[in-house]
Design an enzyme around this catalytic site. Structure first.
Site, PDB file in Angstrom:
ATOM      1  N   LEU A  10     -28.671  70.636  68.353  1.00 15.03           N
ATOM      2  CA  LEU A  10     -29.637  71.745  68.168  1.00 15.03           C
ATOM      3  C   LEU A  10     -29.002  73.106  67.659  1.00 15.03           C
ATOM      4  CD1 LEU A  10     -32.359  71.334  70.763  1.00 15.03           C
ATOM      5  CD2 LEU A  10     -32.468  70.612  68.443  1.00 15.03           C
ATOM      6  N   ASP A  70     -28.891  61.421  65.527  1.00 13.54           N
ATOM      7  CA  ASP A  70     -27.576  62.173  65.290  1.00 13.54           C
ATOM      8  C   ASP A  70     -27.947  63.259  64.219  1.00 13.54           C
ATOM      9  OD1 ASP A  70     -24.919  63.179  65.653  1.00 13.54           O
ATOM     10  OD2 ASP A  70     -24.174  61.876  64.162  1.00 13.54           O
ATOM     11  N   HIS A  85     -26.604  71.404  59.198  1.00 14.91           N
ATOM     12  CA  HIS A  85     -25.701  72.221  58.532  1.00 14.91           C
ATOM     13  C   HIS A  85     -26.389  72.963  57.498  1.00 14.91           C
ATOM     14  CE1 HIS A  85     -22.340  70.441  60.681  1.00 14.91           C
ATOM     15  NE2 HIS A  85     -22.692  69.120  60.319  1.00 14.91           N
ATOM     16  N   ASP A 122     -19.363  64.263  72.413  1.00 17.23           N
ATOM     17  CA  ASP A 122     -20.052  63.801  71.094  1.00 17.23           C
ATOM     18  C   ASP A 122     -19.284  64.928  69.866  1.00 17.23           C
ATOM     19  OD1 ASP A 122     -21.397  62.279  69.170  1.00 17.23           O
ATOM     20  OD2 ASP A 122     -22.500  63.798  68.787  1.00 17.23           O
TER      21      ASP A 122
HETATM   22 ZN    ZN Z   1     -20.925  61.951  67.172  1.00 10.23          ZN
END
Ligand code: ZN
Lengths: 329, 428
Positions: free
Chosen positions: B67, B309, B313, B156
């Site tokens: 987010l 995922d 961007h 992550d």
């Molecule tokens: Zn990842």
């Protein structure tokens, strides 16, 4: 229809991958014709008068840049050189920022040398000009390939051949990082030559046999058997520290081109190198300087003619496209 | 007065994979909670949705979303990201901690929860960092973070490369029953790679990333799960080899699970095309054999979860030469149609597909969501499974438009998204 228009209709020269035999032929034919210009008393023709060519070089390459500059000037184009030094972090941004400025100059052709694979493709999406790839990352270097082809073509007779069909070409050294190797492999396969890559396993692209339709040899002696042309690649010495290779000494011992190894090839085999040479690293001095075998200096001379041909085809081709757009608008 | 947190949905095909339920029924939501499902009479004082021809499923649960707030609001905000979730029928998102500051402290967790509550588009379930500052060195306060609302733990974006730290994370987290989520890529093998290693990379002259980068880390982690007994989950699994390792671990009875992203399930490295930066992600799009292996593993249940995922961007991060482009694509608004594409291709049946984006991730994270059970929150997605549309960046609701599915013709359109009885998205 004019047969020449038929042969070259592309707006850009991004790579040799996908070029047809007749397209390669069209450039080589024009290069032959332009080569004569360079031996005249007045080395200038008005062919590209009023056209603007921008050389945009993000990597230092005096040789290639000078060759493009001279090619444009000998055809009376306005040539502008922009050397952009680029910190690796800001490379992409710099390219995008430069683009707006470039567009304002309304160039007909932009010649781009850049450290990133695909940078010229990126340019085609943001600029109206025809784009010539003068080397992008580890991808392609089509004008180097074309000048190599022209050089080989000049020697067909010694090989007892009339074309590239069935010729054996060994491309040796750091294939993985070499744009010259990629462009040449694509082009030579299109022209019907048999191509092999020779070098250490760490410097071979993945699935090379399938992608380039070639043979891979890790043993130099095996790889040089029966070849008509040897294209040696430049070894980037920083490969040592990146653990691709243990040392220069070991590299030369197993993959350097020596006189003994040259004996394994056809007696007429040509030795080529895109330059600049690391003597004693990829090639022994006496081989590089052997006037009967080495055609390295001819390559440089042919570079000019090939680049004249490419600029000619793209400038006039781009002009045609613009005219067509104008009509339809 | 109409009660806004109450709703009557009439005549939908109700598919609730948590109970293997599939049949036409009415749904009554009162005060934000599902009261009853069946052949019902509509109460007089609450709004009604006529859902004839629509499928009603549990509001979708996406357990892998970025987010970007706090710290990268120019890419996306919690409000914008959850707005996109609502548009995609997603009512619960688990947000990764690679923000600035990193969600490695309960105060950050609280900030994120507040922002999401104020926005009101979707439930936010923060994922805490495993290591402080994502540095891979010291463990975070897993207990306190869990108490603050974190539902799982992950670094992550970065793999947890140090085996010793991974061992401790898996071991320590057992005290709280916490799930450890790994971004499994051996960074030494990734090197400067920017797409899948193989034919396409060789042709394009782009440095490649071999499958082994993922396989090795997953194998290592499974050994550490054997050693510690922790709960381990592989994020965005992409290689056939890693999936096989997970299947073997599951057969042994280890607490090992994994998720796959929609793009890894339907796209492959040829979709990089002419250096399309919207096809750049980590792990990269693999080859056709891997895609096939992933689909099979999804059908068998080795892969229990589809998670997007979702990685927004801003345009400038993608409008650069391929190697310099940011990794990641947005996915919230294409999650349902791409999942339905797998159903239409015969990869897996509808109920199982919906389970992968509702009850399965909810169970892994310990959430009482992803089901239409009476007594649970009234989170519902209503969609037309037949409606065709074309994905375009203009059609997306989030701030960033970096989709890998641009110009793809898809089937399945979200009509209403209901969050605790409130309509948070309605298709025009
Ligand atoms: Zn990842």
């Amino acid at each position: 229809m004019d047969p020449e228009q038929n042969a070259w209709t592309r707006r850009h020269l991004l790579g040799m991958d996908g070029l047809a035999r007749h397209e390669i032929g069209a450039i080589l034919d024009s290069a032959q014709a332009f080569r004569d210009v360079n031996y005249r008393e007045v080395k200038k023709v008005p062919t590209l008068r009023g056209k603007t060519v921008i050389n945009l070089f993000y990597e230092n390459s005096t040789r290639t840049r000078t060759s493009f500059e001279l090619a444009g000037k000998r055809m009376s184009a306005d040539v502008i050189n922009i050397s952009a030094s680029s910190s690796s972090a800001a490379k992409g941004e710099t390219l995008l920022d430069t683009m707006a400025t470039l567009q304002a100059m309304r160039p007909d052709v932009v010649v781009l040398r850049h450290g990133d694979s695909g940078a010229p493709h990126f340019l085609t999406r943001h600029l109206d000009a025809g784009i010539v790839n003068a080397g992008d990352g580890q991808h392609e270097h089509p004008t180097q390939s074309l000048l190599d082809l022209l050089t080989i073509q000049d020697h067909l007779e010694e090989m007892g051949k009339t074309n590239f069909e069935g010729m054996n070409v060994a491309i040796c050294g750091d294939v993985l990082h070499s744009r010259v190797a990629r462009s040449n492999a694509f082009a030579l396969r299109t022209l019907g030559a048999n191509v092999r890559f020779v070098g250490p396993p760490t410097l071979m692209p993945s699935q090379a046999e399938k992608v380039f339709d070639i043979k891979v040899h890790h043993n130099m002696e095996e790889g040089l058997e029966e070849v008509d042309v040897i294209i040696m690649l430049r070894l980037q010495l920083e490969r040592m520290t990146a653990a691709y290779l243990p040392s220069v000494r070991e590299y030369f011992e197993y993959w350097g081109l020596t006189r003994e190894r040259l004996e394994l090839t056809q007696p007429h085999a040509l030795v080529m190198h895109p330059g600049p040479i690391n003597r004693g690293v990829e090639i022994a001095s006496d081989v590089a300087d052997n006037p009967n075998r080495s055609v390295i200096l001819e390559q440089v001379a042919n570079g000019l003619a090939v680049r004249m041909a490419v600029l000619y085809h793209l400038c006039t081709g781009a002009a045609r496209n613009a005219a067509q757009l104008g009509e339809s608008a | 007065m109409m009660r806004v947190e109450s709703l009557f949905i009439r005549g939908a095909r109700v598919v609730d994979p948590a109970h293997a339920h599939d049949g036409v029924a009415d749904i009554l939501i009162v005060d934000g909670v599902i009261r009853e499902i069946g052949k019902l009479a509509a109460p007089a004082d609450i709004p009604v949705i006529e859902a004839d021809g629509l499928i009603a499923a549990p509001g979708l649960v996406d357990m892998h979303v970025h987010l970007r707030e706090p710290g990268f609001e120019y890419k996306e905000t919690i409000a914008g990201g959850t707005r996109a979730a609502a548009a995609g029928g997603v009512t619960s998102v688990a947000a990764m901690p690679n923000t600035k500051p990193v969600n490695d402290d309960p105060s950050v967790t609280g900030y994120m929860l507040d922002k999401a509550r104020m926005a009101g588009f979707a439930n936010l379930f923060p994922i805490g960092a495993i290591s402080k500052g994502l540095q891979g060195k010291e463990l975070t306060e897993i207990g306190l973070l869990k108490a603050a609302g974190c539902v799982a733990f992950s670094d992550d974006g970065l793999p947890l490369m140090n085996s010793g730290i991974m061992r401790r994370a898996l071991d320590y987290s057992r005290a709280f029953g916490a799930l450890i989520i790994q971004h499994a890529e051996d960074s030494g093998l990734v090197g400067c790679g920017c797409m899948n290693e193989g034919e396409v990379a060789s042709r394009l002259g782009l440095p490649g990333i071999p499958n082994a980068s993922e396989d090795i880390l997953v194998e290592r982690d499974i050994r550490l799960v054997e050693l510690t007994g922790g709960r381990y989950h592989v994020a965005h699994i992409s290689s056939g080899g890693a999936v096989a390792s997970v299947a073997k671990a599951q057969e042994k009875g280890l607490k090992v699970t994994c998720e796959a992203a929609p793009h890894h399930l339907v796209l492959n490295d040829t979709d990089v095309g002419d250096y399309d930066t919207n096809a750049k992600m980590a792990p990269p799009l693999r080859n056709k054999r891997d895609v096939h292996a992933l689909q099979e593993a999804l059908a068998r249940g080795t892969i229990g979860v589809i998670a997007t995922d979702h990685a927004p961007h801003e345009e400038d991060s993608k409008r650069v030469p391929f190697c310099h482009a940011a990794n990641g694509v947005v996915g919230l608004e294409t999650l349902l149609p791409i999942t339905l594409e797998l159903v239409n291709q015969g990869v897996l049946p509808l109920s199982k597909a919906l389970a992968a984006i509702s009850c399965n991730p909810a169970r892994l994270l310990g959430l009482d969501r992803g089901t239409l059970t009476p007594g649970c929150m009234g989170d519902v997605v209503l969609f037309d499974p037949q409606e065709q549309w074309t994905v375009t960046s203009q059609a997306l609701h989030g701030s960033s438009k970096n989709t890998a599915f641009a110009e793809r013709a898809v089937k399945g359109r979200v009509k209403y998204t209901v969050l605790a009885g409130r309509i948070v998205h309605q298709e025009g």
